[in-house]
Enzyme design. Structure first.
Site, short mmCIF file in Angstrom:
data_model
loop_
_atom_site.label_atom_id
_atom_site.label_comp_id
_atom_site.label_asym_id
_atom_site.label_seq_id
_atom_site.Cartn_x
_atom_site.Cartn_y
_atom_site.Cartn_z
N CYS A 1 43.11 26.33 16.10
CA CYS A 1 43.48 24.96 15.73
C CYS A 1 44.80 24.48 16.31
O CYS A 1 45.14 23.30 16.16
CB CYS A 1 43.51 24.83 14.21
SG CYS A 1 44.80 25.83 13.43
N CYS B 1 54.85 46.98 13.78
CA CYS B 1 55.18 47.16 12.36
C CYS B 1 54.47 46.14 11.47
O CYS B 1 54.47 46.27 10.26
CB CYS B 1 56.69 47.06 12.15
SG CYS B 1 57.34 45.41 12.42
#
Length: 94
Positions: free
Chosen positions: A63, A51
């Site tokens: 990162c 969804c």
């Protein structure tokens, strides 16, 4: 210069991924599904399937920052990428 080349390579790879995902199993991830793309706190894009609502937290592969969220809500440090690099690719290649 090395950083500019790396950034250009990353954008090219991301563009290829977005185009490849544009039509997968009948889903159009580039059209109305563009809202499934989000960014970590440092601007690295990631995709939420199904969804498109965040249901769990993960770690950005670029990162190490927290990504995702819970209860269909992104972490406060994350944001939609529709106006970011993925949105740019979708508008250009769409």
């Amino acid at each position: 210069l090395k950083e500019k080349v790396k950034a250009a390579d990353n954008t090219k790879i991301l563009s290829e991924v977005v185009r490849a995902m544009n039509k997968v199993d009948g889903y159009d991830y580039g059209g109305s599904w563009s809202s499934h793309w989000h960014e970590c706190p440092n601007g690295h894009p990631y995709f939420i399937g199904n969804c498109g609502g965040a249901m769990e937290e993960g770690i950005c592969l670029e990162c190490g920052e927290a990504v995702g969220g819970s209860g269909h809500r992104l972490l406060a440090s994350n944001r939609s990428n529709v106006g970011g690099i993925v949105g740019e690719i979708l508008r250009r290649d769409g």
